[in-house]
Design a protein around this motif. Structure first.
Motif, PDB file in Angstrom:
ATOM      1  N   MET A   1      20.085 -60.483 -54.165  1.00 28.32           N
ATOM      2  CA  MET A   1      20.810 -61.638 -54.231  1.00 28.32           C
ATOM      3  C   MET A   1      19.938 -62.722 -54.966  1.00 28.32           C
ATOM      4  SD  MET A   1      24.085 -62.955 -54.070  1.00 28.32           S
ATOM      5  CE  MET A   1      24.703 -61.993 -52.819  1.00 28.32           C
ATOM      6  N   GLY A   2      20.275 -63.394 -56.192  1.00 28.36           N
ATOM      7  CA  GLY A   2      19.257 -64.394 -56.683  1.00 28.36           C
ATOM      8  C   GLY A   2      19.216 -65.599 -55.922  1.00 28.36           C
ATOM      9  N   LYS A   3      18.678 -66.868 -56.477  1.00 26.69           N
ATOM     10  CA  LYS A   3      18.481 -68.067 -55.760  1.00 26.69           C
ATOM     11  C   LYS A   3      19.846 -68.646 -55.825  1.00 26.69           C
ATOM     12  CE  LYS A   3      13.459 -68.479 -56.963  1.00 26.69           C
ATOM     13  NZ  LYS A   3      12.635 -69.322 -57.782  1.00 26.69           N
ATOM     14  N   ARG A   4      19.970 -69.287 -54.706  1.00 29.21           N
ATOM     15  CA  ARG A   4      21.241 -69.903 -54.780  1.00 29.21           C
ATOM     16  C   ARG A   4      20.930 -71.447 -54.234  1.00 29.21           C
ATOM     17  NH1 ARG A   4      25.704 -67.269 -54.854  1.00 29.21           N
ATOM     18  NH2 ARG A   4      25.732 -64.820 -54.642  1.00 29.21           N
ATOM     19  N   LEU A   5      22.001 -72.325 -54.652  1.00 31.79           N
ATOM     20  CA  LEU A   5      22.094 -73.743 -54.234  1.00 31.79           C
ATOM     21  C   LEU A   5      22.582 -73.922 -52.672  1.00 31.79           C
ATOM     22  CD1 LEU A   5      23.868 -75.307 -57.249  1.00 31.79           C
ATOM     23  CD2 LEU A   5      21.433 -75.283 -56.891  1.00 31.79           C
ATOM     24  N   LYS A   6      22.251 -74.805 -51.906  1.00 27.92           N
ATOM     25  CA  LYS A   6      22.653 -74.831 -50.524  1.00 27.92           C
ATOM     26  C   LYS A   6      23.079 -76.375 -50.279  1.00 27.92           C
ATOM     27  CE  LYS A   6      20.768 -74.398 -45.913  1.00 27.92           C
ATOM     28  NZ  LYS A   6      19.625 -74.313 -45.056  1.00 27.92           N
ATOM     29  N   LYS A   7      24.286 -76.387 -49.762  1.00 27.58           N
ATOM     30  CA  LYS A   7      24.777 -77.793 -49.410  1.00 27.58           C
ATOM     31  C   LYS A   7      23.916 -78.297 -48.178  1.00 27.58           C
ATOM     32  CE  LYS A   7      28.622 -78.321 -47.197  1.00 27.58           C
ATOM     33  NZ  LYS A   7      29.990 -78.139 -46.870  1.00 27.58           N
ATOM     34  N   ILE A   8      23.529 -79.444 -48.208  1.00 28.30           N
ATOM     35  CA  ILE A   8      22.830 -79.965 -46.905  1.00 28.30           C
ATOM     36  C   ILE A   8      23.238 -81.064 -46.254  1.00 28.30           C
ATOM     37  CG2 ILE A   8      20.483 -78.959 -47.411  1.00 28.30           C
ATOM     38  CD1 ILE A   8      19.832 -81.622 -48.565  1.00 28.30           C
ATOM     39  N   ASP A   9      24.425 -81.736 -46.976  1.00 27.12           N
ATOM     40  CA  ASP A   9      25.145 -82.895 -46.417  1.00 27.12           C
ATOM     41  C   ASP A   9      26.424 -83.119 -46.944  1.00 27.12           C
ATOM     42  OD1 ASP A   9      25.578 -85.023 -44.550  1.00 27.12           O
ATOM     43  OD2 ASP A   9      24.173 -86.458 -45.802  1.00 27.12           O
ATOM     44  N   ARG A  10      27.158 -83.811 -46.532  1.00 28.52           N
ATOM     45  CA  ARG A  10      28.538 -84.481 -46.800  1.00 28.52           C
ATOM     46  C   ARG A  10      28.951 -85.648 -46.375  1.00 28.52           C
ATOM     47  NH1 ARG A  10      33.239 -79.845 -47.414  1.00 28.52           N
ATOM     48  NH2 ARG A  10      31.956 -79.739 -49.510  1.00 28.52           N
ATOM     49  N   LYS A  11      29.264 -86.599 -47.053  1.00 30.12           N
ATOM     50  CA  LYS A  11      29.519 -87.690 -46.878  1.00 30.12           C
ATOM     51  C   LYS A  11      30.929 -88.268 -47.251  1.00 30.12           C
ATOM     52  CE  LYS A  11      24.626 -89.513 -46.062  1.00 30.12           C
ATOM     53  NZ  LYS A  11      23.810 -90.258 -46.656  1.00 30.12           N
ATOM     54  N   LEU A  12      31.803 -88.920 -46.527  1.00 32.55           N
ATOM     55  CA  LEU A  12      32.968 -89.559 -47.003  1.00 32.55           C
ATOM     56  C   LEU A  12      32.703 -90.626 -47.688  1.00 32.55           C
ATOM     57  CD1 LEU A  12      36.022 -89.226 -46.823  1.00 32.55           C
ATOM     58  CD2 LEU A  12      36.019 -90.708 -44.994  1.00 32.55           C
ATOM     59  N   LYS A  13      33.300 -90.742 -48.880  1.00 28.32           N
ATOM     60  CA  LYS A  13      33.264 -91.924 -49.805  1.00 28.32           C
ATOM     61  C   LYS A  13      34.160 -92.633 -50.164  1.00 28.32           C
ATOM     62  CE  LYS A  13      28.704 -91.733 -50.673  1.00 28.32           C
ATOM     63  NZ  LYS A  13      27.741 -92.789 -50.562  1.00 28.32           N
ATOM     64  N   TYR A  14      35.670 -91.926 -49.903  1.00 29.55           N
ATOM     65  CA  TYR A  14      36.860 -92.680 -50.269  1.00 29.55           C
ATOM     66  C   TYR A  14      38.077 -91.837 -49.691  1.00 29.55           C
ATOM     67  CZ  TYR A  14      41.207 -94.223 -52.737  1.00 29.55           C
ATOM     68  OH  TYR A  14      42.364 -94.676 -53.136  1.00 29.55           O
ATOM     69  N   GLU A  15      39.012 -92.667 -48.838  1.00 25.05           N
ATOM     70  CA  GLU A  15      40.079 -92.085 -48.434  1.00 25.05           C
ATOM     71  C   GLU A  15      41.364 -92.599 -49.114  1.00 25.05           C
ATOM     72  OE1 GLU A  15      42.080 -90.715 -44.211  1.00 25.05           O
ATOM     73  OE2 GLU A  15      40.099 -91.462 -44.269  1.00 25.05           O
ATOM     74  N   GLY A  16      42.082 -91.935 -49.765  1.00 24.59           N
ATOM     75  CA  GLY A  16      43.286 -92.107 -50.579  1.00 24.59           C
ATOM     76  C   GLY A  16      44.325 -91.912 -49.871  1.00 24.59           C
TER      77      GLY A  16
END
Length: 199
Positions: A1-16
């Motif tokens: 398996m090759g190199k992969r991106l990794k999610k390290i954070d998620r922040k709420l910016k807008y709620e519609g």
């Protein structure tokens, strides 16, 4: 398996009214930090209904994103009443295995928008409008053996029911009168299914 991106954070910016927009922080294999938008919406279902005369049933309605009308198969977002196992399936694309919730949604939307209840549903596939941006997963079905129900549209739903032959539906697609992705998928899937059954 090759190199992969990794999610390290998620922040709420807008709620519609319907969606939540987040900013995801992504770490590359080289240690660089990237930022992506992520839009969360409820999962849903849509169904191409085939009537007793083998005509395909669509709805024509105004779409504000287009500022114009769109011809589509009936469909919509899941409601809590559709969920049989876990409310996570309302918004999480990681939980598409609860097929009963998608089936419930498809049948409910078909009756609400057209007054037809499909007796048989054939699952085609899931679509994601933009895999790099949206969470929403829509299950697409072919609905046959329809019986009469009751139209029960939401107060903000104004639409006309249109019935087309298969050739007319393909002509609509070719002329750009149908440009909704789930609808195009369903029409061509029905054509392929009909050809297989005719062999």
């Amino acid at each position: 398996m090759g190199k992969r991106l990794k999610k390290i954070d998620r922040k709420l910016k807008y709620e519609g009214h319907r969606v939540k927009v987040y900013e995801d922080t992504i770490l590359t294999p080289d240690g660089e930090t990237l930022y992506y938008d992520y839009v969360e919406n409820r999962n849903g279902a849509a169904v191409l209904l085939v009537d007793e005369d083998e005509r395909l049933v669509f709805v024509k309605l105004y779409r504000q994103a287009l500022d114009g009308d769109s011809v589509e198969i009936p469909g919509g977002c899941m409601e809590p009443s559709d969920v049989t196992l876990s409310e996570d399936i309302l918004t999480k694309a990681e939980a598409p295995e609860d097929m009963e919730a998608f089936i419930s949604c498809a049948k409910r939307e078909a009756e609400e928008e057209t007054g037809l209840i499909p007796g048989k549903l054939t699952f085609i596939n899931y679509i994601v409008a933009s895999v790099g941006l949206f969470s929403e997963r829509t299950a697409v079905f072919i609905g046959t053996d329809c019986t009469a129900g009751s139209v029960k549209r939401d107060s903000d739903e104004y639409m006309d029911v249109i019935r087309l032959t298969v050739d007319e539906a393909v002509d609509y697609i070719n002329k750009g009168l149908i440009h909704d992705s789930k609808t195009i998928l369903a029409v061509y899937a029905y054509i392929a299914m009909r050809e297989r059954l005719g062999e």
